[in-house]
Design a protein around this motif. Structure first.
Motif, PDB file in Angstrom:
ATOM      1  N   ALA A   1      95.326 -44.993  22.552  1.00  0.00           N
ATOM      2  CA  ALA A   1      94.423 -43.852  22.727  1.00  0.00           C
ATOM      3  C   ALA A   1      94.075 -43.655  24.200  1.00  0.00           C
ATOM      4  N   LEU A   2      93.813 -44.738  24.913  1.00  0.00           N
ATOM      5  CA  LEU A   2      93.499 -44.648  26.341  1.00  0.00           C
ATOM      6  C   LEU A   2      94.696 -44.128  27.127  1.00  0.00           C
ATOM      7  N   LYS A   3      95.875 -44.572  26.733  1.00  0.00           N
ATOM      8  CA  LYS A   3      97.093 -44.121  27.419  1.00  0.00           C
ATOM      9  C   LYS A   3      97.293 -42.622  27.253  1.00  0.00           C
ATOM     10  N   ASN A   4      96.842 -42.087  26.100  1.00  0.00           N
ATOM     11  CA  ASN A   4      96.971 -40.656  25.822  1.00  0.00           C
ATOM     12  C   ASN A   4      95.728 -39.853  26.223  1.00  0.00           C
ATOM     13  N   ASN A   5      94.821 -40.519  26.982  1.00  0.00           N
ATOM     14  CA  ASN A   5      93.578 -39.875  27.438  1.00  0.00           C
ATOM     15  C   ASN A   5      92.702 -39.397  26.281  1.00  0.00           C
ATOM     16  N   GLU A   6      92.765 -40.094  25.147  1.00  0.00           N
ATOM     17  CA  GLU A   6      91.912 -39.776  24.000  1.00  0.00           C
ATOM     18  C   GLU A   6      90.702 -40.715  24.043  1.00  0.00           C
ATOM     19  N   PHE A   7      89.790 -40.404  24.948  1.00  0.00           N
ATOM     20  CA  PHE A   7      88.700 -41.333  25.241  1.00  0.00           C
ATOM     21  C   PHE A   7      87.688 -41.442  24.096  1.00  0.00           C
TER      22      PHE A   7
END
Length: 238
Positions: A159-165
């Motif tokens: 999720a962090l890698k996909n900027n889904e904070f």
């Protein structure tokens, strides 16, 4: 010999299985309370067909009882299965559970397939299959919820890698784990340590529900803002 009365297979297993053998193994899975009883039965049937097919004997029972959440049922399935592989040889009950003979299979019992059941990939395949089946039903019913066979840590990193904070924050929580046998015990039979484990399990479950609720509201807010922005763009174009 067990087709007319499946319970006779498990009775025979208790009677004839070798002293160092296992009379049965068991899976205990939670089922989605958002789905109907018939849909949950379909989920279990699909999983069992994929996992056992016609190679292994299995039985299951679906149970439902009130959960700690008001208005939500704790729906779960117990799947018991025999690790001996069916090979097409017709063996009577007293022979089926004997030691397997690799040289003369027809004279011994059915093979306990440790190569299959103790293979890590077998477990991974089952977890992925369970995830896919449930998520397909969620999607079919327009339920904006998904399960994952990955660890919370792996999901959060992705999720962090996909900027889904917001999603990463929702996944930033302890895992909800407990031994299945504890949940099956009557409250009066629980030890003090088991009671502590159940209390911790329920606390984490409640914390997870709150995290998921916050994330759901964040997603709804983002969708609303996007829809409003789209309306403004349409007006400007006109």
């Amino acid at each position: 010999w067990a087709e007319q009365n499946p319970n006779s297979f498990w009775i025979a297993s208790e009677t004839y299985e070798r002293a160092n053998g296992r009379t049965y193994s068991e899976f205990l899975f939670s089922l989605p309370h958002e789905l109907t009883d018939e849909e949950n039965k379909e989920i279990v049937d699909m999983f069992c067909n994929k996992t056992f097919g016609k190679d292994f004997v299995y039985s299951y029972g679906i149970h439902s009882k009130p959960s700690s959440e008001e208005g939500v049922q704790n729906i779960h399935v117990h799947i018991m299965f025999c690790e001996r592989r069916l090979d097409g040889i017709d063996r009577p009950a007293e022979q089926f559970f004997k030691r397997y003979s690799s040289k003369h299979p027809e004279t011994g019992g059915a093979l306990t397939d440790n190569k299959y059941w103790k293979n890590k990939q077998t477990l991974l395949n089952m977890r992925e299959n369970w995830e896919q089946i449930i998520n397909n039903y969620f999607e079919k019913n327009n339920i904006k919820k998904r399960v994952s066979c990955q660890s919370l840590k792996t999901q959060r990193e992705e999720a962090l890698k996909n900027n889904e904070f917001e999603k990463a924050e929702m996944l930033n929580r302890p895992a909800q784990n407990i031994e299945g046998y504890i949940l099956k015990k009557d409250e009066k039979d629980l030890t003090d340590k088991e009671k502590e484990k159940i209390e911790e399990y329920n606390d984490i479950k409640e914390y997870r529900s709150l995290k998921e609720l916050v994330y759901s509201l964040e997603v709804q807010r983002a969708e609303y803002e996007f829809a409003e922005l789209e309306k403004e763009n349409v007006v400007k174009e006109k």
